[in-house]
Design a protein around this motif. Structure first.
Motif, PDB file in Angstrom:
ATOM      1  N   HIS A 137      21.053  29.408   7.350  1.00  0.00           N
ATOM      2  CA  HIS A 137      19.897  29.155   7.972  1.00  0.00           C
ATOM      3  C   HIS A 137      20.310  29.069   9.746  1.00  0.00           C
ATOM      4  O   HIS A 137      21.088  28.578  10.030  1.00  0.00           O
ATOM      5  CB  HIS A 137      19.442  27.401   7.877  1.00  0.00           C
ATOM      6  N   HIS A 139      18.422  30.035  13.773  1.00  0.00           N
ATOM      7  CA  HIS A 139      17.036  29.975  14.560  1.00  0.00           C
ATOM      8  C   HIS A 139      17.152  31.178  15.464  1.00  0.00           C
ATOM      9  O   HIS A 139      17.059  31.285  16.884  1.00  0.00           O
ATOM     10  CB  HIS A 139      17.142  28.835  15.735  1.00  0.00           C
ATOM     11  N   HIS A 198      10.200  28.135  13.439  1.00  0.00           N
ATOM     12  CA  HIS A 198      11.448  27.337  13.446  1.00  0.00           C
ATOM     13  C   HIS A 198      12.734  28.231  13.265  1.00  0.00           C
ATOM     14  O   HIS A 198      13.689  28.091  14.015  1.00  0.00           O
ATOM     15  CB  HIS A 198      11.326  26.416  12.063  1.00  0.00           C
TER      16      HIS A 198
HETATM   17 ZN    ZN Z   1      16.470  24.311  11.662  1.00  0.00          ZN
END
Ligand code: ZN
Length: 694
Positions: A137, A139, A198
């Motif tokens: 994950h 950004h 996000h």
């Molecule tokens: Zn995050």
């Protein structure tokens, strides 16, 4: 943006972390690859995970989730930074309809195999609910430029087709984890999830697949942006000339940001400033869209903790005139604080919650022609905010090139900024007494200078050591991590000005000026060489004058108080024979310090003096003064130079050996402003009746 995976490097990680197993070794490898790319994550942002077998206390094999622990940065993560949790305990939570953040954090802690491990990421459940072994994950800026648009969903679908699924914005936590899992289960063939405003999740059954899917999806967004930008300036630039350098106006900006506390003993809360001025930032700061984009919300929610929501954009600052500039900036900062308090009250009412308002001072200020300035309680915090702001500027420019930038609504930002668990930490750690303050120490590489700097650093100040001796400066900085150095001759007008400009460049200004550089020359007056006399006057008196002049000038310009401490000597009250050049020049600087106290009180600056005696310094940094005068002093007393320190120790009332740190603590006493004191002399000499201040 391309894959940085290398089989050779992967092999090195496998070998280095063999004890942890292949999968975790490669999990660490690709986590570091993601962490090392600031276009993907910044300063502790993003997180990664691995599902693997683990053994419990009884040796039974269980399913575990390794996920990034808080306090770890992906760029430098190691296996302990990915603590293991019982996967079945996490999966069981999915049956709940709702779970508060407090309960979620408690359940995550309970599921840890090692109870002493760091808190697992707040995005742990999202990792747990996705079935793939490896989950990554970030950004990524390019993904955010795409999703932070009014029509972000259509743009993501048009670019990626059915390779990713779209997850509408939900605040990170339990609800987001459930929502993301449901969306994934309806689209089980996707390589990733794009989370509105996000970031990006990708997954795969091996480390390389999950990582390379991540890079490939980001690269595709970058390619689309580049095709739109094509070397053009995406914003409409207005011509801007600043006419001043950052290091000239920095103290004015810093003073405007300092917050009045209402406490007469410590009237200001100060910030350390970090300046950035890339071409991209200057383009942004000069653009007609600049004010609107600066005020727009952050590109991903957790940036709000570091930079607050809106940046303060100052339109047409009157750089040429310091007074008008200061007035304009103070008014702008007050306006920002007022708007922030309104936002806080509005959101508390809308959410029906009671919260403690955070400091309302802007953390990022945009100045046309100058660039952007980030403010932090420490230099580290200012730098993190500046890094985030640089990427935010780039992403907002990209978003504008693609369409129209749109951030999160303020209530969603408020939820992240005022997350209950963050609030619970408030006020628990008292800040260090000189947090946010900057000290400049002349003679900073000498024995006393080092001791003073050490105490100021321990008290939380940023420190600039100023010294003539570059080699000694480097050696001192090695012993004082965090201190900066600047080579300057205090008897040279230009050098002293440059030293203060350097402090402004690095930190935004100064709050504590320690006039410490000194030079000793011995000889009876009947025999004293004029050059020796002049050398002592140049450094001890003229140097003190120049340091006071520049220092007081900068403190006055800043307008947020401050402290000057003159490191004087017991010789002023009790001079020594054959020490006329030193005693007289130091007496002159002592008197200048007292005059400075008279003049500087008007702008809130206190000036005090420390009379030290017989500070020999440690073996790694012996006093230059005593190296110079020691042999003659020892001969006059009929002892060996090595016995001199002991001689002076036994001479004072307390039989105390005086160390540089003792002098440092006296400086710190004044800098902390524990008492309303200016123009005072504090002896640090073990007690010498003939040198009692009078
Ligand atoms: Zn995050």
């Amino acid at each position: 943006m391309q894959s940085r995976w290398s089989d050779a490097e992967a092999g090195e990680f496998r070998a280095r972390y063999a004890a942890w197993g292949d999968a975790l070794a490669l999990r660490v490898y690709t986590s570091q690859l993601i962490g090392a790319d600031p276009d993907l994550v910044l300063h502790g942002g993003g997180n990664t995970s691995l599902k693997a077998k683990a053994k419990d206390l009884f040796g039974r094999e269980i399913d575990a989730l390794h996920v990034k622990g808080s306090g770890w940065d992906l760029a430098s993560i190691e296996p302990p930074g990915l603590p293991a949790l019982r996967l079945d305990a996490l999966l069981a939570l999915r049956a709940l309809d709702a779970l508060s953040d407090e309960d979620m954090v408690a359940e995550q802690r309970r599921a840890l195999l090692d109870a002493s491990a760091p808190n697992p990421s707040i995005e742990t459940l999202l990792h747990a609910f996705l079935p793939a072994r490896f989950v990554d994950h970030s950004h990524a800026d390019a993904i955010l430029a795409l999703t932070n648009q009014p029509d972000g969903e259509q743009r993501v679908r048009a670019l990626y087709g059915d390779r990713v699924a779209w997850v509408p914005y939900v605040m990170p936590g339990f609800a987001l984890a459930k929502r993301a899992a449901e969306i994934f289960e309806k689209n089980p063939a996707v390589h990733g999830l794009v989370l509105e405003k996000h970031g990006l999740f990708t997954f795969g059954d091996d480390a390389k697949t999950s990582y390379e899917r991540h890079v490939e999806l980001v690269a595709r967004a970058v390619a689309q942006i580049e095709s739109r930008v094509e070397g053009r300036r995406p914003l409409d630039a207005r011509p801007v000339v600043a006419m001043r350098e950052w290091n000239e106006i920095a103290p004015v900006v810093r003073g405007a940001l300092a917050a009045a506390t209402g406490d007469p003993d410590r009237p200001w809360r100060r910030f350390v400033l970090e300046h950035r001025s890339s071409d991209e930032i200057l383009h942004f700061a000069a653009a007609t869209q600049g004010p609107m984009l600066a005020a727009a919300p952050p590109i991903t929610p957790d940036h709000v903790i570091r930079t607050k929501g809106p940046y303060l954009f100052v339109e047409r600052p009157p750089y040429a005139n310091y007074e008008s500039l200061a007035a304009k900036l103070r008014e702008e900062v007050l306006g920002y604080r007022r708007r922030y308090a309104e936002y806080f009250a509005r959101c508390c009412a809308a959410r029906g919650v009671v919260r403690t308002m955070l400091d309302p001072t802007p953390r990022v200020v945009v100045l046309p022609g100058i660039g952007l300035v980030a403010a932090g309680e420490s230099r580290a915090a200012a730098r993190v905010a500046a890094d985030i702001a640089e990427h935010t500027v780039k992403t907002k420019i990209w978003a504008t090139a693609l369409g129209q930038y749109e951030g999160l609504p303020e209530l969603d930002l408020f939820d992240v900024e005022y997350w209950g668990l963050e609030q619970a930490k408030l006020g628990k750690a008292a800040p260090l007494p000189l947090a946010g303050q900057v000290a400049l120490v002349t003679g900073g590489a000498g024995a006393i200078g080092e001791g003073v700097a050490r105490e100021l650093l321990k008290a939380g100040a940023q420190v600039l050591l100023v010294d003539l001796d570059e080699e000694r400066l480097d050696a001192t900085r090695e012993r004082l991590p965090g201190a900066e150095g600047f080579r300057a001759d205090v008897s040279d007008e230009g050098d002293v000005r440059d030293a203060f400009r350097r402090a402004a460049e690095l930190f935004g200004g100064v709050d504590v000026v320690v006039v410490n550089a000194g030079l000793a020359r011995t000889g009876a007056l009947a025999d004293l060489d004029l050059d020796d006399f002049r050398a002592a006057v140049d450094v001890n008196l003229t140097g003190a004058f120049l340091t006071l002049r520049e220092g007081l000038g900068q403190l006055r310009l800043q307008g947020s108080g401050g402290n000057v401490v003159v490191v004087s000597t017991k010789n002023v009250f009790a001079p020594g024979a054959e020490f006329g050049a030193y005693s007289a020049s130091k007496a002159g600087s002592h008197q200048l310090g007292r005059v400075a106290a008279l003049e500087a009180a008007a702008y809130g600056v206190r000036v005090n003096l420390v009379n030290a005696d017989a500070v020999f310094g440690p073996p790694e940094n012996p006093s230059g003064l005593w190296r110079e005068v020691g042999p003659a002093r020892a001969a006059a007393r009929g002892i060996e130079p090595a016995q001199l320190e002991e001689f002076y120790r036994s001479r004072n009332l307390l039989h105390a050996r005086v160390t540089p740190e003792h002098v440092g603590r006296a400086v710190l006493f004044f800098a902390r402003q524990d008492t309303p004191t200016t123009g005072a002399v504090l002896p640090v000499d073990g007690g010498l009746p003939e040198a009692f201040p009078r």
